[in-house]
Design an enzyme around this catalytic site. Structure first.
Site, PDB file in Angstrom:
ATOM      1  CD  GLU A   1       1.656 -13.740  -0.974  1.00 19.46           C
ATOM      2  OE1 GLU A   1       2.742 -13.883  -0.391  1.00 19.46           O
ATOM      3  OE2 GLU A   1       0.842 -12.826  -0.705  1.00 19.46           O
TER       4      GLU A   1
ATOM      5  CG  ASP B   1       0.070  -9.065  -0.293  1.00 18.64           C
ATOM      6  OD1 ASP B   1       1.110  -9.738  -0.388  1.00 18.64           O
ATOM      7  OD2 ASP B   1      -0.395  -8.647   0.785  1.00 18.64           O
TER       8      ASP B   1
END
Length: 519
Positions: free
Chosen positions: A265, A200
């Site tokens: 990401e 993330d």
């Protein structure tokens, strides 16, 4: 090691939003035994790996992206033993298992932060600073979820930095012990057999230690209404050039285990923060957001993105049109009709990169329309009514007709979308012309054709609304043609047809038509 031995190159990774996938025990939210129960479905679909949304304990301020214990499993989802059982069963089906790790920040309920809050041995494991003399924030950094990116804590008479919710304090990757603890999380789960990770906000590990103000965003193009944070360039609170050092540390940790995969990401400033680094100096792969933010159907959004990626020859990209943070693809680009959904699936699975396929996209699901009272997402609560948040793409997976579309026997945590009632997996299984069976054929073709998985991508000049490119590998050439409009279009259709969406005639492609052919 040759590129063909790297399982993740050209693989299709199926993203599972665990809470909404399948509920095995009737408590209203999905769980790991629910994923286990659907492994045959995933194997029949033809995916190579699954990426599980965060499964660790969390107070669910941001639905798992605020982790309170990295070495356990959320009780809603099961146990560590359940995860180990799932990994073994997935491997028996030929499917790898990736975890979603949130290492740039934790929950404010994590033991590390509680210690930091009281000035213990982990006092500097988070980013703390004094307020200005007038009691305002230490600098101008803005939170992605609204307001200053600082929260004052009287216990320390200081403020801590949070890029997202105030309940998500930023972990200080500049502190060697904090960095080591974060990397140990990866070791812990790799030792239990996971095949890798999705990271993330991999762009946000490092911050400017001098707490320099972010520069103002001068371009109005960057002022997206939905986030005041876009009024500044996030060059100091995150997205530092030296962020690549943190990515290197992650890569070295993962590479200590054979045949693993880690991708990240990069939600902003991907080039600056190491998102397009080559695989020897950064993560194995990464994805940025142009394809996820695109809304206008046409050839340009694909051409622009891949022409940009061409500047980074050694970088291996991930490609995706949808995930748990953006509206469903078929709704974002138009009328959410099955032909449009199939066009976009054909396009996605013809692109160069590791494909990230979000749950339900293989069914052609449209975005769910929820009332404010039904929302669970803090972003929807913050920006209603202009923006309904992310819950419209997070509603339960529709498995079968009946109560909650077969997702649960209880009350689902988000309502089952009426828009999905006619699109259940069970109904589509029986229809050979369904979007589900079309996706299965596409995935079979991608596995059968190395040119689709591994080959080069070269655009072929064609008048809009046509998008045309060639994929080539080891002398084998495939022509990929897409009608990016809702009207028939003239086109030459050479070669042997391998895949067709919509009718093709001597004149060209039907509305939303797609064709892959062998030259």
């Amino acid at each position: 090691m040759g590129t063909t031995t790297l399982w993740w190159r050209g693989a299709t990774v199926y993203q599972i939003y665990v809470r909404s996938f399948f509920d095995s025990d009737g408590d209203g939210h999905g769980d790991l035994p629910g994923v286990l129960a659907k492994l045959d479905y995933l194997a029949d679909l033809g995916v190579d790996a699954i990426w599980l949304s965060p499964v660790h304990p969390s107070p669910n301020r941001d639905w798992g992206y605020d982790v309170s214990d990295y070495e356990a499993i959320h009780s809603d989802y099961g146990s560590t033993a359940d995860l180990e059982t799932l990994i073994a069963a997935a491997h028996a089906h030929g499917i790898r298992v990736l975890l979603d790790e949130v290492l740039a920040h934790t929950s404010d309920e994590h033991a590390w932060f509680r210690d930091s809050l009281t000035g213990g041995g982990k006092a500097d494991w988070y980013v703390w600073a004094d307020l200005k003399p007038d009691g305002t924030a230490p600098n101008n950094w803005l939170s992605a979820f609204g307001g200053p990116a600082w929260a004052y804590q009287p216990l320390r008479r200081k403020a801590y930095h949070h890029k997202f919710l105030r309940q998500q304090p930023k972990l200080n990757w500049r502190h060697p012990d904090a960095r080591a603890a974060a990397l140990n999380v990866l070791d812990f789960w790799l030792a239990k057999g996971v095949d890798g990770f999705r990271l993330d906000v991999a762009n946000a590990y490092l911050h400017d230690d001098a707490l320099t103000d972010n520069p103002v965003e001068a371009s109005e193009a960057g002022w997206r209404w939905s986030a005041a944070a876009n009024f500044q360039k996030h060059w100091m609170d995150s997205n530092l050039v030296e962020n690549i050092e943190a990515l290197d540390a992650v890569r070295r940790t993962v590479d200590a285990y054979p045949d693993r995969f880690v991708f990240g990401e990069f939600s902003e400033e991907a080039e600056r923060s190491g998102g397009f680094a080559d695989p020897e100096t950064g993560l194995h792969a990464g994805y940025s957001f142009p394809l996820l933010h695109a809304r206008k159907l046409g050839p340009d959004f694909i051409r622009r993105h891949f022409e940009m990626l061409a500047r980074f020859e050694r970088h291996w990209p991930c490609v995706s049109f949808c995930n748990h943070d953006v509206p469903r693809t078929a709704s974002r680009f138009g009328d959410a009709s099955p032909p449009l959904a199939r066009l976009l699936l054909a396009l996605l699975l013809a692109l160069r990169g590791t494909v990230l396929l979000y749950q339900g996209e293989e069914l052609g699901l449209p975005e769910a329309d929820l009332t404010r009272e039904q929302l669970r997402d803090p972003v929807g609560d913050l920006y209603w009514p202009a923006h309904k948040g992310r819950d419209g793409c997070r509603t339960p997976m529709p498995w079968a007709p009946g109560h909650a579309h077969g997702f649960t026997t209880g009350t689902p945590w988000l309502p089952a979308a009426p828009e999905h009632a006619a699109l259940t997996a069970a109904e589509q299984e029986r229809d050979p012309h369904s979007t589900l069976n079309f996706t299965r054929r596409l995935l079979f073709l991608r596995k059968a054709e190395a040119a689709l998985r591994l080959g080069t991508l070269r655009f072929v000049e064609a008048p809009p609304p046509l998008l045309v490119f060639e994929r080539e590998w080891d002398g084998r050439r495939l022509l990929c043609q897409f009608n990016m409009s809702d009207q028939p279009v003239a086109a030459d259709l050479p070669g042997e047809t391998l895949m067709l969406n919509g009718e093709a005639t001597e004149a060209g492609l039907a509305a939303y038509g797609a064709r892959i052919s062998r030259l």
